[in-house]
Design an enzyme around this catalytic site. Structure first.
Site, PDB file in Angstrom:
ATOM      1  CE  LYS A 105      -4.094  -2.042   0.278  1.00 41.89           C
ATOM      2  NZ  LYS A 105      -5.134  -1.926  -0.737  1.00 41.89           N
ATOM      3  CD  GLU A 127     -10.075   3.690   0.772  1.00 44.82           C
ATOM      4  OE1 GLU A 127      -9.972   4.913   0.566  1.00 44.82           O
ATOM      5  OE2 GLU A 127      -9.303   2.861   0.269  1.00 44.82           O
ATOM      6  CB  SER A 393      -0.121  -8.131  -1.067  1.00 42.54           C
ATOM      7  OG  SER A 393      -0.965  -8.957  -0.281  1.00 42.54           O
TER       8      SER A 393
END
Ligand SMILES: Cc1ncc(COP(=O)(O)O)c(C=O)c1O
Length: 408
Positions: A105, A127, A393
């Site tokens: 991210k 969010e 990830s």
């Protein structure tokens, strides 16, 4: 060498338009910008500015130096020998879990905070589901001394406590959302509402390849560093710059988009994506959007979403907060519909088992989201000479409580 193979059914089409985004922000029939009037100028300004900013050499220098010195890129490409032996193929893990803040991210939030600064924005909203995007946003806001507000469903606040504490320590205000089933969809609704109230000074850092155009394309471009590195690393390790398969999990689709970006039109490379089947695809408690979804509009984009016959969004469910979303990025809706990607639904138990397997065989505790990608090995047979790159990830620190409960 990179070359393109034309799909037989694509004879009439330009290959570039089959999987890539059009000027108007569509991937096939999916995408676009379906937004309330109050946000029109924000989204229009962003649309007109994002490519100029992202391609500006000064932006590129700042972005890549932060990715290198702050995030710790390039992330390693690790040959998982024991896992490879077990599944009878060659498995590389792209270690996004080793990034600063523990997931992919941060690649996106670094890029978007630099963009927000260049657009004169002073207030950041986001969010979050699993909290990884929230932590990554709070981190870049601390770094750049910007106000940060993160919307998070109350269910997720409870199941991802560690990340809530991290965001608060970083100086962000975390607002628990109590509408719907109090997960990612509901957090996104609230973030959009906030944006409607503060359009002038606020940039909304969306955490995935979802939302109105240009977000899906912007986030995919910022995450494409993952596949750019895979190309270089495979060339060094294998003497060829492409694998036979790429595997990633899909929530909204950003780690998957980053992993496949450079290979979209290279049909030698097969794409296998894992979505969350929750308690089972037919259980009524899942987030298997691609398999169960129909065409509709969610959070500003036309895509596949889980909805009732009269268009009410169905509440999704997954043990993994980051995959617990009733929609899917428009790029992935198109890849699935055109047959470019194969999508497997991995349920909670398969994911938990895959997480424990990686932990015990390779000494790596994965995030629950990434564990869904690992679950593909239990579902699909590969050949001995298949070379596979799986995007790991994120790391599993945030999910330790879930893992402990599972063992007990
Ligand atoms: C570690 C990790 N992987 C994957 C995802 C799913 O998001 P995306 O599909 O955008 O990569 C999340 C979302 O929170 C995440 O935290």
């Amino acid at each position: 060498m990179f070359f393109r193979i034309v799909l037989p059914e694509a004879k009439e089409n330009d290959m570039n338009n089959l999987f890539d985004i059009t000027k108007n922000g569509y991937y096939g029939q999916f995408g676009g910008a379906y937004i309330p009037e109050i946000l029109y100028s924000n989204v229009e300004n962003l649309k007109n500015a994002y490519l100029k900013i992202l391609e500006d050499p000064e932006f590129q220098v700042e972005f890549h130096s932060l990715l290198r010195d702050y995030v710790g890129r390039p992330s390693p490409l690790y040959l998982a020998k024991r896992l490879s032996e077990k599944y009878g193929c060659k498995i590389y893990l792209k270690r996004e879990d080793l990034n600063h803040t523990g997931a992919h991210k941060i690649n996106n939030t670094i890029g978007q905070i630099l963009l927000a600064q260049r657009m004169g924005k002073t207030r950041i909203i986001a969010e979050t589901g699993a909290g990884q995007h929230g932590v990554a946003t709070a981190t870049v806001c601390a770094l750049m001394n910007m106000e940060c507000i993160v919307y998070m469903g109350k269910t997720d606040v409870e199941r991802q406590k560690l990340n809530v504490r991290k965001m608060e320590m970083l100086g962000a205000k975390v607002i628990p959302v109590t509408s719907g089933n109090m997960t990612l969809k509901d957090a996104t609704n609230e973030a959009i509402r906030d944006w409607c109230c503060h359009p002038a000074n606020t940039h909304y850092i969306i955490g995935s390849t979802v939302g109105p155009h240009p977000y899906p394309d912007m986030v995919a471009r910022l995450q494409s560093v993952i596949s750019k590195e895979i190309k270089i690393q495979l060339m060094e390790k294998e003497g060829r710059d492409y694998p036979d398969y790429l595997i990633a999990c899909v929530g909204g689709g950003s780690n998957a988009a980053g992993t496949i970006y450079e290979y979209l039109n290279d049909l030698r490379v097969k794409i296998v994506l894992a979505e969350a089947a929750g308690k089972g695809i037919d259980s009524g408690e899942s987030a298997a959007t691609i398999q169960l979804g129909t065409v509709g509009i969610i959070h500003g984009a036309k895509t596949l979403l889980m909805q009732t016959e009269d268009g009410q969004i169905e509440e999704p469910y997954s043990i993994s907060a980051g995959l617990d979303y009733p929609g899917i990025g428009p790029m992935h809706a198109n890849l699935a519909k055109t047959g470019r990607s194969e999508v497997l639904a991995i349920d909670d138990n398969d994911a938990l088992e895959a997480a424990f397997e990686l932990t015990r065989m390779e000494g790596i505790i994965p995030a629950l989201e990434s564990a869904h990608a690992l679950g593909v090995f239990g579902k699909k047979q590969f050949k001995p000479d298949d070379m596979i790159v799986l995007c790991l990830s994120g790391r599993g620190d945030k999910d330790i409580e879930t893992y402990i409960n599972y063992v007990i």
